[in-house]
Structure formats: structure tokens, C-alpha cells
Design an enzyme around this catalytic site. Structure first.
Site, PDB file in Angstrom:
ATOM      1  N   LYS A  21     -20.879  67.340  -2.785  1.00  0.00           N
ATOM      2  CA  LYS A  21     -19.508  67.250  -2.263  1.00  0.00           C
ATOM      3  C   LYS A  21     -19.215  68.427  -1.338  1.00  0.00           C
ATOM      4  CE  LYS A  21     -16.118  66.094  -5.212  1.00  0.00           C
ATOM      5  NZ  LYS A  21     -15.201  64.991  -4.911  1.00  0.00           N
ATOM      6  N   ARG A  91     -12.373  70.673  -7.981  1.00  0.00           N
ATOM      7  CA  ARG A  91     -13.275  69.550  -8.295  1.00  0.00           C
ATOM      8  C   ARG A  91     -14.703  70.020  -8.464  1.00  0.00           C
ATOM      9  NH1 ARG A  91     -10.720  64.607  -5.967  1.00  0.00           N
ATOM     10  NH2 ARG A  91      -9.056  65.379  -4.642  1.00  0.00           N
ATOM     11  N   GLY A 100     -17.694  60.958 -12.125  1.00  0.00           N
ATOM     12  CA  GLY A 100     -16.777  61.077 -13.261  1.00  0.00           C
ATOM     13  C   GLY A 100     -17.317  61.839 -14.457  1.00  0.00           C
ATOM     14  N   MET A 102     -18.105  65.064 -14.740  1.00  0.00           N
ATOM     15  CA  MET A 102     -17.541  66.406 -14.940  1.00  0.00           C
ATOM     16  C   MET A 102     -16.055  66.368 -14.567  1.00  0.00           C
ATOM     17  SD  MET A 102     -20.721  68.630 -13.692  1.00  0.00           S
ATOM     18  CE  MET A 102     -20.802  67.721 -12.191  1.00  0.00           C
ATOM     19  N   ARG A 335     -20.410  60.678   1.203  1.00  0.00           N
ATOM     20  CA  ARG A 335     -21.768  60.838   0.655  1.00  0.00           C
ATOM     21  C   ARG A 335     -22.520  59.537   0.911  1.00  0.00           C
ATOM     22  NH1 ARG A 335     -19.864  60.664  -5.656  1.00  0.00           N
ATOM     23  NH2 ARG A 335     -18.809  58.698  -5.502  1.00  0.00           N
ATOM     24  N   HIS A 453     -15.042  52.907 -12.236  1.00  0.00           N
ATOM     25  CA  HIS A 453     -16.123  53.586 -12.942  1.00  0.00           C
ATOM     26  C   HIS A 453     -17.166  52.583 -13.431  1.00  0.00           C
ATOM     27  CE1 HIS A 453     -17.960  55.296 -16.611  1.00  0.00           C
ATOM     28  NE2 HIS A 453     -18.054  56.360 -15.829  1.00  0.00           N
ATOM     29  N   SER A 763     -64.514  49.716 -10.089  1.00  0.00           N
ATOM     30  CA  SER A 763     -63.077  49.624 -10.330  1.00  0.00           C
ATOM     31  C   SER A 763     -62.769  50.283 -11.678  1.00  0.00           C
ATOM     32  CB  SER A 763     -62.643  48.161 -10.337  1.00  0.00           C
ATOM     33  OG  SER A 763     -61.259  48.091 -10.560  1.00  0.00           O
ATOM     34  N   CYS A 830     -57.912  49.022 -11.598  1.00  0.00           N
ATOM     35  CA  CYS A 830     -57.277  47.755 -11.987  1.00  0.00           C
ATOM     36  C   CYS A 830     -56.618  47.811 -13.357  1.00  0.00           C
ATOM     37  CB  CYS A 830     -58.259  46.603 -11.904  1.00  0.00           C
ATOM     38  SG  CYS A 830     -59.661  46.811 -13.006  1.00  0.00           S
ATOM     39  N   TYR A 850     -58.418  51.328  -3.257  1.00  0.00           N
ATOM     40  CA  TYR A 850     -57.383  50.303  -3.476  1.00  0.00           C
ATOM     41  C   TYR A 850     -56.925  50.359  -4.920  1.00  0.00           C
ATOM     42  CZ  TYR A 850     -60.815  47.354  -5.878  1.00  0.00           C
ATOM     43  OH  TYR A 850     -61.740  46.884  -6.767  1.00  0.00           O
TER      44      TYR A 850
HETATM   45  C1  PEP Z   1     -58.930  48.098 -18.276  1.00  0.00           C
HETATM   46  O1  PEP Z   1     -59.554  48.362 -19.290  1.00  0.00           O
HETATM   47  O2  PEP Z   1     -58.217  48.912 -17.681  1.00  0.00           O
HETATM   48  C2  PEP Z   1     -58.983  46.744 -17.698  1.00  0.00           C
HETATM   49  C3  PEP Z   1     -58.424  46.469 -16.553  1.00  0.00           C
HETATM   50  O3  PEP Z   1     -59.568  45.781 -18.452  1.00  0.00           O
HETATM   51  P1  PEP Z   1     -58.883  45.065 -19.687  1.00  0.00           P
HETATM   52  O4  PEP Z   1     -57.459  45.478 -19.714  1.00  0.00           O
HETATM   53  O5  PEP Z   1     -59.043  43.607 -19.469  1.00  0.00           O
HETATM   54  O6  PEP Z   1     -59.690  45.575 -20.814  1.00  0.00           O
END
Ligand code: PEP
Ligand code: MG
Length: 869
Positions: A21, A91, A100, A102, A335, A453, A763, A830, A850
Site C-alpha cells: 500500500k 492503515r 482485512g 490487520m 494494487r 470480504h 527415464s 516419469c 523431458y
Molecule cells: C516410478 O516408479 O516413478 C514410476 C513411474 O513407475 P511406477 O509408478 O509405475 O512404479
């Protein structure tokens, strides 16, 4: 030490010191906008005061005095003078807005003498005494902790005694009498008279605002919004301007674009003849800002001009508080406006289209967690047709929810702790209700507008809210709500549609809502900026289609075991598991191969040229075994075995520790035919789709789970390559393919450079890797992780947010080792943390190529990566 900074000295960059503020008041002063003059006491002063460390109250008071004197010169008024007194507001204002949470005190400087001066100046004793009683009430509450209701009760009592209904019926002498009553309450509760010295008022008020940083509701709010306790609040002292100075005065709040829908154009509310927090507190229901155009066209035009100027200056949608005193417009705050996810996305798109910000800036502005809110739930349209409407109000925060009604925050919290889905319904909410609001599926109020509010807080939390349902009579005491002759009691179910503002009786099922179009635009921009790909963990056609629509660059993990759970398939699977010899193994395997081929063909067709990583069978076989007596008998009959034989086989397959047992690649070491069948199905369907679609760019990526050593990888790879070669020979066609592995066993990470000699890609399976690194069972750790967190032995659940120190370190070691052998080999992630923005930031840093996550998490993942790129 300087504790105080004048508005004319600061700037918007100084939020740490001046609070949001204060910094913006300084910025508006610099822009020569109509801001009442004033100064800011810094957050540093607050922190020093709270710690009593190096805090010198004499110095602070001296600085305050100097700045008040400077205000006196500018305003030509005097603080505490009997004629034309200077009055100020006090304020709070921390770095991050905490609406609101404080405290605020208005009209400070009034006392028995200056109130006469105010009457002489304005010629309006009704107004002056009303201001004085408001000061007594706010000061009593904030500084001395006197319950506001003590004052309100007296006001109600006075009005009913005089047969008044509205405050506007109170005359000057009525307010004057009430001032005397309020002073008595003050004396009775605090054992001291109300301080007449304005400087004493100011010191006490400033210290009380400092202390309000640590009140319970402020602490709860900070926990909820991840705001640090160590920031402190600044205090803004500003010349009072009066919105309650007759019919040419008023006060309001407006957004430069719609904070719920993102629609362009000014959006807000105002109250004529009202002061300060009346609009935000939702005590009276305000008028839409468009009506100001009719009442005060000049003021309205000026406000439009100034709000446009502010939006351009800040390059973002603004939330502006204003006051009109006798036809003159003042800006009290600006703001960046809090908004729903939908509004955030839409406003960003508009600002880019209008050339105000770049695409890159737009991406930076969107919090990835907002994607979830964007895909808000909506009621099942079919069920809605039959639903009975209870009442209608303002669509304050979008979404749909059902739950049982509770009339106080405390009751709502209690019921929610018992596992109930609750909806908080109140006349209006106040910051004290925060704990009840947090646990509610939806919030309903009978009073207050879109900026009340309840509305502001609900939008911030992404909780659906209907405000200002004036047709509902909410009796918090009797715990019932009545509309159109129908009365609902505590615990009754209702359904709330925050997008349309409708409240229904009973529970209505809801489905996930969607704002795909807006999401798509931002996701496309983010993809241009993102330096690593986001793929999907998906295997069903519906999930693959969703993933592609949400921006997936391919499939990073298709868990083939998920394809075996259909009724027909699991039956063949069971036959395969029961097989005692090669012959009885091959029949069900061949049948399963046909099912797999069907799935892979669909997958490749849907994915077109996008990458597809298919993981071979992973879980322990017993997961597929029959569970019930009926299933066992059915299987026994179909396989011409006895029930006892089946039970015997089930007992044989029993493992003490299946997660560490016969699963993953170990299944293929003992029964290679399983992976050989799966690989044949993958390669044959890839060839078929390539031929059919004339598409020769399908490169199936075959992923082996749970590899822990180079030896396992080499042995399996050799067999799978042989199988593939046989298919190529038979079909007289060769297609490219890759064979890679998951990194989900600590040993694999530590020997990754060796495994890399036999793998075409990697992965990280962080689910198993976390399980095996921590030694926390991924299925059972929910039982104790909460206790670890409560005792601060763990900051986060490592299955949700990557454990950077341990699991992350192993991953980093693996990445570095692999890159030494082959700098170009693709490494992905993954496991679950692949879809978690906080973890993605870390994963990107260690150099993965990725990440792969469930479809609905894809847009947030892309956004996070773009923000980090
Ligand atoms: C993992 O272990 O992270 C994975 C992707 O395989 P799952 O969850 O199928 O064991
Ligand atoms: Mg795994």
C-alpha cells in the site's frame, strides 16, 4: 535510523520497506494523482518494535511528529487544533496484500475539542459526531481490544429505543449522545478514558497496528498463502478524506477488468455517503460503479481516465480504492488486482493483444497452480435441470460445490474435521472467519457485494462463492437460513454455483469444468519458450487424447500393466500366471499379444509422429490373481483345474515383500516370454501403422522397468533385439526403435554410466526411487509422513515434491555419469514429481531432457518450464 518515509519520497519498487500500500501511494503521489497527503512508517520499524531490538520509540515519535508537521504545512490544517483540525487514517500495509487481516483506524485526531472544530469547518454536526463515534469504536477495538459488539449493541439499543431502523435516521444529537455512551464503554473496559491527546492516539494506534501483524487471523492467512512471518507490516498515515460527507460523497472499490471473468472494462462498486471499510466489509450492499456515471458523470469520467492511466503504468489489472469527498475524487490505494485463474489467463491474453506486455511477461505472471482452478468443476447439466433453486446471489467466485451448511466458522471447522463437506453460510464474513472459510467447499453470504470480504478471499483461494443473496434471511443464532418460505437448518445439504450465483437445495453431482481455449493460447506461448519437453503418462485412448489437447509432446510413460485389467484380459493374464509349462504359457500370451497390438495400434495412430515410450510389465504378478472365492472357482473351471490347485498356486506366488520382490525386469529374467510377447506386439503394430498411415517416423521406445545392473540390461536387451530382428526378417521390413530403461533403483543411479552402454534412453521413476532411497513404502508412508511433517522432521512429502538432498542427489549423480558416456542420450522423469511445479524447477536444473506427467498436470508443467527457461 529512519523509521518514516514521506509519500513524496518513496516509489513502487520499495515494497519491502513500505509495504504494498505504502509503495503504491508513493508511486501515485509521484505521478501527481489525487492522493491525500501522508507518510509511511516502515516495516523495519514494525520488526524492531516487535523484537524490541534497537527500537527507539522516542525516535519514532519524533520522526512521526516531524512528518505530521510537514503534513500540517501542506494541508494548512493543524493536528489537534480546535479550528479546522487535521485528521488522519492509520492503515496497515504489508509487502503482500492480506485483505482485512490487520487493523485500520480512521478519523484519528478527533477529541472533544477537535470535533467542535470539525463542526465549525463543515457546518455538519451530525457528520462530525458520526466520525467521532467511529473513531471511538475502531480505536477501542484495535488499541484496547474492546469487542466491537459492545459498541454495536448500544447503537442497536439506541435505535430501537428511538424507533429508528436505519443509521441514516440518527441525528446529530443522537450521535453526540452515543459518543458519550461509547466513551463510557471505553472507560469501563480499558479502565482509562479515551485519550484526548492526538499524538498519544497516534502512538497507540501505530503500535497496535504493528502488533496486529501477529494476530491469529493474520498468522493463519500467512500460513495459508505461504507468506513469511518475518516481513512485518508498514503503517500508512494519511490525511482523512470523507466519503460520508453527504450525498455528493462516497467510497468505492473498482477493478480495471473483471476479476472473476477477465472481461474488459471497469468493474466495481461504490456506496454513497459511506466511509472507509464499508464497501469491503460488506455491511451495506453497494451499487455497481456504472451507476456512478449517472449520479456524478464528471467524477466517473475522471475515475475512468485515472484507472486507465494506472493500468498502463503498472501494466496490469488494478484494484483501486477511491473516495469522493463533496464531489472531489481521491485515490486511496491501487494494487495489482487479485483474480480468479480464468481472469488471470484472460487478462494476460488481452494485455499481450493490446501490446502492453510481451508473451514472455504474460507467461511469467501466471502461477502454474492456477491451471487447476481454471479447469473448475461445473454441475452435471442433466442433474441441474431437475435441481430446485433455493436462492440467487452474486456470482462472486466461480466453481461448483455441494456440502452441508454451517453458520459459523467454528461449526464449519468442527464438521469438516469430522470428514463432512461443509459450506459456510453467513450474513457476511469477516477476517475472523478465515479458519472456517479455508475448510469450506463453498461460501455463501446474504450481504455484501463482489468486492466484499467473502468474495475477495474466496476468489483468492479458488473456492466457489455466492455473495449478497439478499433474499436469504440468515439467522446465525438460530442456525437457519430462510428464502421464499423455505427454511434450511444446520447440516442440510445445498449446492452452490459460484459461476452463475445460484444456490440449489440438496446435493448435485459435479464434473470438472474447462476453459481449454484460454489455456491453449497460454500453453502454446509457453511451449515456444519452454526448453524441455513435457510428455504424458497415459495409455488409454481417452487419456492420450486429453494429454495431446493439453499440450503433451508425446507419451513418456505407457504402463502396459494398466492394459491388462479389462475383464477378458485379466482372465488371460491369470491363465498365463498359472501356466506350469511352455505350452500352457504360450496360449494366453498369444491372446494377450492380440489385445496389446490393438492398443498399440490405437496409440501410434493417435500420436502420429510424436514419441511414445512403452514400459514393459512391471508390477508383481500376484496383483493380477483372483481375489474372491467366485473368481477362483471361475478360473478353476475355465482352466480345468481344481479350486485347491488354484489356491496352491496363489500361495506359491505369495511374497513377503512384493515391492522388492518378483517384479519389473525380474519377471522377464525368469519368464522372458512375457517381454518377448510385449516387444513383438509393439514392433508389429508399429510396422502395421507405418504401412497403413504411410507414416514411417514411428520410433517406438521400449522401456524396461526396475533395472539395477548392467548385466540385467545386457541380458534382456540381447533377447529383445533378437525377437525384433526375427520380426524384421519375417516382415521384410525394418523400422527404427529404441530400448531404454527406467532409473528407479539407487544402484542403477550409481552405476548409470555402465547401464548407459546398453540403454538408448533413460527415464527416472522417482516413485520407486524415492521409496528405495528413503526406505519409505510408497503405499504405507501416508500413515507416518504427516507425523514427520507435524514434528518438522520432513518439510514435504517426498512422493509429492522431490527430495532434492537425497533422491535429487542420486539423480544428479546418474545424469552426470550418463552424460560422460553419451552427452546426447535422452534422460526423462516419469514419476509423480514430474508434474509438480516445485520439483520441475529442480529437475530442470540437474539437466533432464523431458518430464512426463498425468494429462491434467501438463499445462502447469509447461508453464513452469517456460518460466524457468
Ligand atoms: C516410478 O516408479 O516413478 C514410476 C513411474 O513407475 P511406477 O509408478 O509405475 O512404479
Ligand atoms: Mg516404478
Amino acid at each position: 535510523m529512519r523509521y518514516v518515509i514521506d509519500f513524496s519520497e518513496g516509489s513502487k519498487e520499495q515494497v519491502d520497506l513500505l509495504g504494498g500500500k505504502g509503495a503504491n501511494l508513493a508511486e501515485m503521489t509521484k505521478l501527481a494523482l489525487p492522493v491525500p497527503t501522508g507518510f509511511t512508517i516502515t516495516t523495519r520499524a514494525c520488526l524492531d518494535y516487535l523484537q524490541k531490538k534497537e527500537f527507539d520509540s522516542n525516535e519514532l515519535n519524533m520522526e512521526i511528529r516531524q512528518h505530521i508537521e510537514s503534513m500540517e504545512r501542506r494541508t494548512k490544517k493543524k493536528f489537534g487544533a480546535a479550528a479546522d483540525p487535521l485528521l488522519v487514517s492509520v492503515r496497515s500495509g504489508s509487502k503482500f496484500s492480506m485483505p482485512g487481516m490487520m487493523d485500520t483506524i480512521l478519523n484519528l485526531g478527533l477529541n472533544d475539542e477537535t470535533v467542535i472544530g470539525l463542526i465549525q469547518k463543515t457546518g455538519d454536526s451530525r457528520f462530525a459526531y458520526d466520525c467521532y463515534r467511529r473513531l471511538l469504536q475502531m480505536f477501542g477495538d484495535v488499541v484496547c481490544g474492546i469487542d466491537k459488539n459492545r459498541f454495536e449493541e448500544q447503537l442497536d439499543f439506541y435505535k430501537s429505543k428511538n424507533k429508528y431502523v436505519l443509521d441514516t435516521e440518527m441525528q446529530a444529537e443522537d450521535w453526540q449522545k452515543l459518543v458519550a455512551v461509547y466513551k463510557d464503554i471505553f472507560l469501563e473496559v480499558s479502565h482509562q478514558p479515551f485519550p484526548q491527546d492526538p499524538y498519544e492516539q497516534l502512538t497507540l494506534a501505530v503500535e497496535a497496528v504493528f502488533r496486529s501483524w501477529n494476530n491469529r487471523r493474520a498468522i493463519t492467512y500467512r500460513r495459508l498463502h505461504n507468506i513469511s512471518d518475518s516481513l512485518g507490516t508498514a503503517v500508512n498515515i494519511q490525511e482523512m478524506v470523507f466519503g460520508n460527507f453527504g450525498s455528493k460523497s462516497g467510497t468505492g472499490v473498482a477493478f480495471t477488468r473483471n476479476p472473476a471473468t477477465g472481461e474488459k472494462g471497469i468493474f466495481g462498486e461504490f456506496l454513497l455517503n459511506a466511509q472507509g471499510e464499508d464497501v469491503v466489509a460488506g455491511i451495506r450492499t453497494p451499487q455497481p460503479i456504472s451507476e456512478l456515471e449517472l449520479l456524478m458523470p464528471k467524477v466517473y469520467q475522471e475515475f475512468l481516465k485515472l484507472s486507465g492511466l494506472l493500468e498502463n503504468h503498472y501494466k496490469d489489472m488494478q484494484d483501486i480504492e477511491f473516495t469522493i469527498e463533496n464531489g472531489k475524487l481521491y485515490l486511496l490505494q491501487t494494487r495489482n488486482g487479485k483474480r480468479t485463474a480464468k481472469s488471470a489467463f484472460k487478462v494476460c491474453i488481452q494485455l499481450v493483444e493490446e501490446g502492453i506486455i510481451s508473451k514472455k511477461e504474460a507467461i511469467q505472471r501466471i502461477n502454474p497452480t492456477m491451471v487447476t482452478q481454471l479447469l473448475h468443476p461445473v454441475f452435471e447439466p442433466e442433474c441441474l435441470k431437475e435441481a430446485a433453486i433455493f436462492a440467487k446471489g452474486l456470482p462472486a467466485s466461480p466453481g461448483a460445490a455441494s456440502g452441508n451448511i454451517y453458520f459459523t466458522a467454528e461449526q464449519a471447522k468442527k464438521a469438516s474435521e469430522q470428514g463432512e463437506k461443509v459450506i459456510l453460510i453467513r450474513q457476511e464474513t469477516s477476517p475472523e472467519d478465515i479458519e472456517g472459510m479455508v475448510v469450506s467447499e463453498a461460501i455463501v453470504t446474504s450481504r455484501g457485494g463482489m468486492t466484499s470480504h467473502a468474495a475477495v478471499v474466496a476468489r483468492g483461494m479458488g473456492v466457489c462463492c455466492v455473495a449478497g443473496c439478499e433474499e436469504v434471511y440468515v439467522d446465525e443464532f438460530l442456525e437457519q437460513a430462510t428464502a421464499d418460505g423455505v427454511t434450511l437448518h444446520q447440516g442440510d445439504p445445498i449446492s452452490v454455483d459460484g459461476t452463475t450465483g445460484t444456490i440449489y437445495k440438496g446435493s448435485i453431482p459435479y464434473v470438472q469444468g474447462d476453459e481449454w481455449q484460454v489455456l491453449e493460447i497460454i500453453t502454446d506461448w509457453a511451449k515456444e519458450a519452454a526448453s524441455i519437453d513435457v510428455k504424458a503418462n497415459a495409455e488409454t485412448p481417452a487419456d492420450i487424447e486429453t494429454a495431446l489437447k493439453l499440450g503433451a509432446e508425446g507419451i513418456g510413460l505407457a504402463r502396459t500393466e494398466h492394459m491388462f485389467f479389462g475383464e477378458e484380459r485379466i482372465f488371460e493374464m491369470r491363465k498365463m500366471i498359472l501356466a506350469e509349462n511352455e505350452e500352457s504359457l504360450m496360449a494366453p500370451l498369444n491372446q494377450l499379444k492380440e489385445f496389446q497390438k490393438e492398443d498399440f495400434r490405437t496409440m501410434f495412430t493417435l500420436l502420429k509422429n510424436k514419441s511414445c515410450t512403452i514400459r514393459l510389465l512391471d508390477p508383481p504378478l500376484h496383483e493380477f490373481l483372483p481375489q474372491t472365492e467366485e473368481e477362483i472357482i471361475h478360473l478353476a473351471n475355465a482352466t480345468k483345474r481344481t479350486k485347491e490347485q488354484i489356491n496352491h498356486r496363489i500361495a506359491e506366488l505369495h511374497e513377503q515383500n512384493p515391492m522388492l520382490g518378483h517384479r519389473g525386469c525380474r519377471l522377464a529374467i525368469t519368464t522372458p516370454q512375457i517381454y518377448e510377447m510385449q516387444v513383438a506386439a509393439i514392433i508389429e503394430s508399429a510396422i502395421e501403422v507405418s504401412q497403413h498411415e504411410g507414416n514411417s517416423t514411428i520410433v517406438p521406445e521400449i522401456m524396461i522397468p526396475l533395472i539395477g545392473s548392467q548385466e540385467e540390461m545386457l541380458w534382456l536387451r540381447e533377447r529383445l533385439v533378437r525377437t525384433i530382428q526375427e520380426i524384421f526378417d519375417e516382415k521384410e521390413q525394418v523400422i527404427p526403435y529404441k530400448i531404454g530403461t527406467m532409473l528407479e533403483i539407487p544402484r542403477a543411479c550409481l552405476t548409470a554410466e555402465k547401464i548407459a552402454e546398453a540403454a538408448d534412453f533413460f527415464s527416472f521413476g522417482t516413485n520407486d526411487l524415492t521409496q528405495l532411497t528413503y526406505g519409505f513404502s510408497r503405499d504405507d508412508s501416508v500413515k507416518f509422513i504427516g507425523a514427520y511433517q507435524d514434528k518438522q522432521l520432513l518439510k514435504n512429502d517426498p512422493f509429492q515434491h522431490i527430495d532434492e538432498e537425497g533422491v535429487g542427489m542420486l539423480m544428479k549423480i546418474a545424469v552426470d555419469k550418463i552424460r560422460e558416456v553419451d552427452p546426447t542420450i535422452k534422460i526423462g522423469v516419469c514419476g509423480e514429481v514430474g508434474g509438480d511445479p516445485q520439483s520441475i524447477r529442480f529437475l530442470k536444473k540437474i539437466g533432464v531432457d523431458y518430464i512426463s506427467c498425468s494429462p491434467y498436470r501438463i499445462p502447469a508443467a509447461i508453464l513452469t518450464i517456460a518460466q524457468e527457461s
